[in-house]
Motif scaffolding. Structure first.
Motif, short mmCIF file in Angstrom:
data_model
loop_
_atom_site.label_atom_id
_atom_site.label_comp_id
_atom_site.label_asym_id
_atom_site.label_seq_id
_atom_site.Cartn_x
_atom_site.Cartn_y
_atom_site.Cartn_z
N SER A 270 50.48 27.13 43.38
CA SER A 270 50.48 28.50 43.90
C SER A 270 49.35 29.33 43.30
CB SER A 270 51.82 29.18 43.60
OG SER A 270 52.01 29.32 42.20
N THR A 271 48.87 28.95 42.11
CA THR A 271 47.76 29.69 41.51
C THR A 271 46.47 29.53 42.29
OG1 THR A 271 47.17 27.85 40.04
CG2 THR A 271 48.79 29.43 39.21
N ALA A 272 46.35 28.41 43.02
CA ALA A 272 45.13 28.17 43.81
C ALA A 272 44.99 29.19 44.93
CB ALA A 272 45.15 26.76 44.39
N VAL A 273 46.09 29.68 45.45
CA VAL A 273 46.04 30.64 46.55
C VAL A 273 45.36 31.93 46.10
CG1 VAL A 273 47.40 32.00 48.18
CG2 VAL A 273 48.11 29.67 47.60
N GLY A 274 45.81 32.46 44.95
CA GLY A 274 45.22 33.68 44.42
C GLY A 274 43.77 33.48 44.02
N THR A 275 43.47 32.30 43.48
CA THR A 275 42.10 32.01 43.05
C THR A 275 41.14 31.98 44.24
OG1 THR A 275 42.95 30.71 41.20
CG2 THR A 275 40.66 30.37 41.81
N LEU A 276 41.55 31.33 45.32
CA LEU A 276 40.69 31.23 46.49
C LEU A 276 40.46 32.60 47.11
CD1 LEU A 276 39.19 29.36 48.41
CD2 LEU A 276 41.28 29.10 49.74
N ALA A 277 41.48 33.46 47.07
CA ALA A 277 41.33 34.80 47.64
C ALA A 277 40.50 35.71 46.76
CB ALA A 277 42.70 35.42 47.87
N GLY A 278 40.59 35.52 45.44
CA GLY A 278 39.94 36.43 44.51
C GLY A 278 38.43 36.46 44.60
N GLY A 279 37.79 35.30 44.82
CA GLY A 279 36.33 35.25 44.86
C GLY A 279 35.72 36.05 46.01
N PRO A 280 36.10 35.76 47.26
CA PRO A 280 35.54 36.54 48.38
C PRO A 280 35.87 38.03 48.29
CG PRO A 280 36.57 34.52 49.17
CD PRO A 280 36.91 34.63 47.72
N ILE A 281 37.09 38.37 47.85
CA ILE A 281 37.45 39.78 47.71
C ILE A 281 36.58 40.44 46.65
CG2 ILE A 281 39.29 41.37 47.00
CD1 ILE A 281 41.29 39.39 48.19
N GLY A 282 36.32 39.72 45.55
CA GLY A 282 35.46 40.26 44.50
C GLY A 282 34.03 40.46 44.96
#
Length: 293
Positions: A270-282
């Motif tokens: 489940s941590t991969a979901v937040g990680t994948l979203a965090g980069g483009p949003i950042g």
């Protein structure tokens, strides 16, 4: 720009194959790292350990994997080395063999220390190369890199449930296959980084100037201090859950070791979901905003 356009943009970069190789290396490395905590229930049963001893094993592993990271970063800042990633994987491979074969507490502590040292070598160096290869897409590049690690860390317990739990701890040696695959994945990274270091050395020699820090020394120390506090707080509960979650499930719900590993897989993936979203949003809204949120 939506995520699909960002992915197409980064795929068009010359260094994109290097980013994929970095993600694969991170995946295989963190897969091997996750084996340590996933095997805890078997280790406790095989050696008759108590929770204090399990905690000591976790402490030694985490200290090795974390304390040596700034040391490694400092050394390779001064003396860049294109084969730093394979060197770290060699440490991990030795640690995995010791962990599978040791039947004494000192042997287990040496094993997890060695595995942690391999992690401490790989993470700062691989992160550095990811940042260099990502160019202006550093946020997304770091996401690709981190998702590789998250995925590897999540499938580790699943593979332990399939390969190790039914047969015994010695079957951890099968994970040396992941070591071989990781060396193969690191080959294009080492070639690319070697060429980068040679090019940078020529540029510095031609201009006679060294690269300068983007922030002042005071601002750099303050920024890194805040990030250290954030990372420290995160890993307090992450390490606690990864170490004791399986024991809690077995004791509270009476499930098997294999079933507990599957539950651990669900937690970590489940941590991969937040990680994948965090980069483009950042990249779009600012990395500071993502960090604080």
């Amino acid at each position: 720009m939506d995520l699909s356009k960002k992915l197409r943009a980064i795929a068009a970069m010359p260094a994109f194959p290097v980013l994929l190789a970095l993600a694969a290396s991170h995946c295989l490395n963190d897969l091997l790292q996750s084996v340590i905590t996933a095997v805890y229930p078997m280790l406790k049963a095989d050696m008759g350990l108590d929770f204090a001893q399990i905690g000591l094993i976790t402490l030694i592993y985490q200290l090795s994997a974390s304390i040596f990271q700034p040391v490694v970063g400092y050394v390779f800042d001064k003396h860049p080395f294109s084969l730093s990633l394979p060197a770290g994987m060699c440490c991990t491979a030795v640690g995995i063999v010791l962990f599978a074969c040791s039947n004494t507490m000192p042997g287990i502590l040496v094993a997890v220390f060695t595995v942690g040292l391999g992690s401490a070598t790989l993470h700062p160096e691989a992160s550095r190369i990811t940042s260099l290869a990502g160019h202006s897409r550093r946020g997304l590049a770091q996401s690709v890199f981190q998702v590789g690690g998250n995925f590897g860390g999540s499938i580790g317990p699943l593979l332990v449930a399939i390969i190790v739990a039914p047969y015994g701890r010695i079957y951890v040696l099968w994970f040396l296959v992941a070591v071989i695959l990781c060396f193969w994945a690191m080959s294009p990274i080492c070639k690319w980084y070697k060429n980068y270091l040679q090019t940078r050395s020529q540029q510095v020699g031609a201009t006679g100037h060294k690269l300068h820090m983007p922030l002042s020394k005071t601002a750099t120390i303050m920024t890194i201090g805040v990030i250290i506090i954030l990372i420290f707080s995160k890993y307090i509960y992450m390490a606690s859950l990864q170490s004791y979650y399986t024991f809690y499930l077995i004791d509270r719900f009476g499930i098997s070791i294999s079933a507990s590993q599957i539950c651990l897989f669900v937690f970590v993936v489940s941590t991969a979901v937040g990680t994948l979203a965090g980069g483009p949003i950042g990249d779009r809204y600012g990395r500071k905003l993502v960090i604080w949120v």
